[in-house]
Design a protein around this motif. Structure first.
Motif, mmCIF file in Angstrom:
data_model
loop_
_atom_site.group_PDB
_atom_site.id
_atom_site.type_symbol
_atom_site.label_atom_id
_atom_site.label_comp_id
_atom_site.label_asym_id
_atom_site.label_seq_id
_atom_site.Cartn_x
_atom_site.Cartn_y
_atom_site.Cartn_z
ATOM 1 N N ALA A 1 0.833 -1.207 0.000
ATOM 2 C CA ALA A 1 0.000 0.000 0.000
ATOM 3 C C ALA A 1 0.864 1.253 0.000
ATOM 4 C CB ALA A 1 -0.929 0.005 1.214
ATOM 5 N N MET A 2 1.993 1.203 0.702
ATOM 6 C CA MET A 2 2.911 2.342 0.711
ATOM 7 C C MET A 2 3.481 2.583 -0.683
ATOM 8 S SD MET A 2 4.296 4.620 2.791
ATOM 9 C CE MET A 2 4.346 5.907 1.556
ATOM 10 N N GLN A 3 3.825 1.507 -1.376
ATOM 11 C CA GLN A 3 4.322 1.648 -2.750
ATOM 12 C C GLN A 3 3.250 2.272 -3.642
ATOM 13 O OE1 GLN A 3 7.373 1.282 -3.383
ATOM 14 N NE2 GLN A 3 8.090 0.022 -1.691
ATOM 15 N N ASP A 4 2.017 1.847 -3.449
ATOM 16 C CA ASP A 4 0.918 2.423 -4.224
ATOM 17 C C ASP A 4 0.749 3.904 -3.909
ATOM 18 O OD1 ASP A 4 0.460 -0.062 -5.296
ATOM 19 O OD2 ASP A 4 -1.222 -0.540 -3.976
ATOM 20 N N ASP A 5 0.864 4.255 -2.629
ATOM 21 C CA ASP A 5 0.756 5.666 -2.232
ATOM 22 C C ASP A 5 1.832 6.502 -2.897
ATOM 23 O OD1 ASP A 5 -1.449 5.330 -0.616
ATOM 24 O OD2 ASP A 5 -0.310 5.229 1.259
ATOM 25 N N LEU A 6 3.065 5.988 -2.911
ATOM 26 C CA LEU A 6 4.168 6.733 -3.518
ATOM 27 C C LEU A 6 3.971 6.865 -5.028
ATOM 28 C CD1 LEU A 6 7.229 5.234 -1.590
ATOM 29 C CD2 LEU A 6 6.365 7.581 -1.438
ATOM 30 N N ALA A 7 3.516 5.800 -5.667
ATOM 31 C CA ALA A 7 3.282 5.851 -7.115
ATOM 32 C C ALA A 7 2.192 6.864 -7.457
ATOM 33 C CB ALA A 7 2.908 4.460 -7.631
ATOM 34 N N THR A 8 1.123 6.881 -6.666
ATOM 35 C CA THR A 8 0.035 7.831 -6.892
ATOM 36 C C THR A 8 0.496 9.255 -6.627
ATOM 37 O OG1 THR A 8 -1.596 6.167 -6.273
ATOM 38 C CG2 THR A 8 -2.321 8.457 -6.242
ATOM 39 N N LEU A 9 1.232 9.439 -5.532
ATOM 40 C CA LEU A 9 1.746 10.774 -5.208
ATOM 41 C C LEU A 9 2.652 11.285 -6.318
ATOM 42 C CD1 LEU A 9 2.159 13.117 -3.191
ATOM 43 C CD2 LEU A 9 4.013 11.774 -2.161
ATOM 44 N N GLN A 10 3.510 10.423 -6.837
ATOM 45 C CA GLN A 10 4.419 10.825 -7.909
ATOM 46 C C GLN A 10 3.646 11.219 -9.166
ATOM 47 O OE1 GLN A 10 6.805 7.783 -9.890
ATOM 48 N NE2 GLN A 10 8.612 9.095 -9.718
ATOM 49 N N ARG A 11 2.648 10.395 -9.523
ATOM 50 C CA ARG A 11 1.873 10.664 -10.735
ATOM 51 C C ARG A 11 1.100 11.978 -10.613
ATOM 52 N NH1 ARG A 11 -0.890 8.814 -15.557
ATOM 53 N NH2 ARG A 11 -1.617 10.847 -16.240
ATOM 54 N N GLU A 12 0.434 12.177 -9.483
ATOM 55 C CA GLU A 12 -0.364 13.394 -9.305
ATOM 56 C C GLU A 12 0.522 14.637 -9.256
ATOM 57 O OE1 GLU A 12 -2.663 12.638 -5.815
ATOM 58 O OE2 GLU A 12 -4.083 11.317 -6.857
ATOM 59 N N THR A 13 1.679 14.508 -8.646
ATOM 60 C CA THR A 13 2.600 15.634 -8.556
ATOM 61 C C THR A 13 3.166 15.976 -9.931
ATOM 62 O OG1 THR A 13 3.167 14.941 -6.297
ATOM 63 C CG2 THR A 13 4.633 16.509 -7.349
ATOM 64 N N PHE A 14 3.482 14.956 -10.712
ATOM 65 C CA PHE A 14 4.005 15.162 -12.065
ATOM 66 C C PHE A 14 3.035 15.971 -12.920
ATOM 67 C CE2 PHE A 14 4.347 13.881 -16.513
ATOM 68 C CZ PHE A 14 5.700 14.084 -16.758
ATOM 69 N N ASP A 15 1.744 15.797 -12.686
ATOM 70 C CA ASP A 15 0.739 16.495 -13.494
ATOM 71 C C ASP A 15 0.892 18.015 -13.439
ATOM 72 O OD1 ASP A 15 -0.435 14.230 -14.482
ATOM 73 O OD2 ASP A 15 -2.091 14.198 -13.047
ATOM 74 N N TYR A 16 1.510 18.532 -12.384
ATOM 75 C CA TYR A 16 1.757 19.981 -12.309
ATOM 76 C C TYR A 16 2.526 20.443 -13.542
ATOM 77 C CZ TYR A 16 3.100 24.546 -10.408
ATOM 78 O OH TYR A 16 3.269 25.903 -10.226
ATOM 79 N N PHE A 17 3.540 19.679 -13.929
ATOM 80 C CA PHE A 17 4.391 20.084 -15.051
ATOM 81 C C PHE A 17 3.698 19.893 -16.398
ATOM 82 C CE2 PHE A 17 7.639 18.810 -11.795
ATOM 83 C CZ PHE A 17 7.994 20.112 -11.469
ATOM 84 N N VAL A 18 2.693 19.043 -16.421
ATOM 85 C CA VAL A 18 1.926 18.860 -17.653
ATOM 86 C C VAL A 18 0.970 20.035 -17.865
ATOM 87 C CG1 VAL A 18 0.245 17.410 -18.839
ATOM 88 C CG2 VAL A 18 2.082 16.352 -17.492
#
Length: 453
Positions: free
Chosen positions: A16-33
């Motif tokens: 679940a922690m890995q999933d949280d980190l993957a989701t956090l990374q993806r959502e944060t990346f969207d800022y640059f998009v």
């Protein structure tokens, strides 16, 4: 607000922690998009209305696009197109002493108009923000290695833009490098002295093949360092957590030692690990009695805050600040925490960072209803605006400078991606070697060495 130690181990190890980190990374990346001008590649500094671009955020975006490609957030062709638009803009933008130019002597103004790319707010030509921009360009040049017209041009532009920066000019006749320059008043009086985020600046400056800093500039910088003992740790002091992170976003300092760190039998990566623990211990100790602080709720850095204002809360008069360089252990500390700064410490001390990230997501709900991961900062002591959903102050904004380290440090922890790209950059290697660094991955480059397995 803490968890039992057995719960902590569970948090560190679960998928679940890995999933949280993957989701956090993806959502944060969207800022640059989304917070970008695709025509010139500029990235918005802050999500407030009518805000300008930040060149540091733009550099972090350039370094993040490879993560986006590798993680399937965007196609390689889309990333190359955005990168090329950015590099072409900076190559063709006006360089000169005029007050409305984009840059001068190969450096750029801290803030630029999102549409025109010209200087905003009469801000300074910033050596450190230019450093992050140039580092992003070099990362792009390493990643886009295909024999296509677009990727060949990316590599070429990254090189010539880096070569254009005149680091000796930025010294203004001194040994250390100045913070910047304005057409109205000339060089700023402040210099990069004391341990700070300028570690990357000096490495890039020393590595330049065209206008390099002299080796003496690095020696002069390290001569201003402060070694301290705090919460059981001996470490090179800097108060805000971001100082222990930003250069490390780009460069893998594990095992690398310059003369200063050899004398301390440490390295800058280990130093950041200790600093991360100092921050956590400070929050658990909570000497100023703020709400919420604890072993899973920490992260004091340069950030926005609920002030400037003074409020009397529970019989105590509290002074709250706006955007300041908060630090540990000497302050300023007004109860404001920055969750992004916890995530950016992930490679240094995952055993304490993972539970803190989980706390920020699940207990404090700091990612709820946010488009780009964590908001910039929160303050559980300050009541915030009446009727707000949290019951305490939470920043309404996202900042590009906060988003990049989250994307990149999660990736460095997962795959070493940016570290690997920069290890392959000859200018980074040259800058480190001229600064006197030895060991670590540099050892593999020495004649007769055997590559690590």
């Amino acid at each position: 607000m803490g968890a039992h130690p057995s719960e902590t181990n569970h948090l560190v190890n679960t998928s679940a922690m890995q999933d949280d980190l993957a989701t956090l990374q993806r959502e944060t990346f969207d800022y640059f998009v989304h917070e970008a001008n695709p025509a010139n590649g500029l990235i918005l500094d802050k999500t407030e209305a009518n805000w300008p671009a930040s060149i540091a955020a733009t550099g972090l975006a350039l370094a993040s696009y490879p993560v986006g490609v590798e993680r399937g957030f965007m196609t390689r062709s889309a990333a190359a197109e955005r990168t090329l638009a950015t590099l072409r803009f900076f190559w063709n933008s006006p360089q000169g002493p005029e007050p409305d130019a984009t840059g001068y002597h190969g450096f750029y103004y801290h803030f630029l108009d999102m549409q025109t790319g010209r200087r905003a707010w009469q801000c300074e030509l910033s050596t450190i923000d230019s450093t992050f921009l140039l580092a992003g360009m070099l990362a792009a040049g390493q990643y886009f290695d295909a024999d296509t017209e677009a990727e060949t041009e990316i590599r070429s532009l990254a090189e010539v833009l880096y070569h254009r920066a005149d680091w000796r000019w930025a010294q203004d006749g001194g040994e250390t490098v100045t913070h910047g320059w304005t057409p109205e008043h000339g060089f700023l009086k402040y210099r990069w002295e004391g341990y700070d985020e300028a570690l990357l600046l000096y490495v890039l400056g020393l590595g330049s093949p065209t206008h390099p800093l002299p080796k003496s500039s690095y020696t002069a910088w390290t001569a201003t360092f402060r070694w301290e003992h705090c919460y059981g740790y001996d470490y090179l002091y800097a108060g805000p957590l971001f100082i222990h992170q930003l250069s490390h976003v780009w460069i893998d300092f594990r095992g690398l030692q310059d003369a200063f760190m050899r004398s301390k039998k440490s390295d800058y990566f280990e130093n950041s690990r200790r600093a991360t623990y100092v921050h956590q211990r400070y929050a658990a100790d909570n000497p100023r009695g703020f709400e919420g602080y604890g072993e899973h709720c920490w992260g004091i850095t340069a950030s926005e805050g609920p002030g400037p204002s003074t409020l009397k809360l529970n019989g105590i008069e509290r002074r709250f600040e706006g955007y300041v360089g908060r630090g540990v252990p000497y302050g300023p500390d007004d109860g404001t925490l920055a969750p992004w700064s916890v995530a950016a410490s992930l490679p240094f001390a995952p055993e304490i960072v993972r539970p803190a990230i989980s706390f920020c997501i699940h207990q404090a709900k700091l990612k709820a209803a946010n488009a780009y991961g964590f908001k910039a900062a929160f303050n559980p002591t300050h009541p915030g605006a009446s009727g707000n959903a949290f019951g305490w102050w939470v920043s309404p904004w996202h900042f590009g400078l906060n988003e990049g380290p989250v994307v990149l440090m999660i990736e460095n922890d997962r795959s070493d991606l940016l570290w690997r790209l920069m290890r392959s950059c000859r200018y980074i290697r040259s800058g480190l070697q001229r600064a006197g660094f030895e060991g670590g991955w540099l050892r593999e480059l020495e004649p007769g060495s055997t590559p690590a397995a």
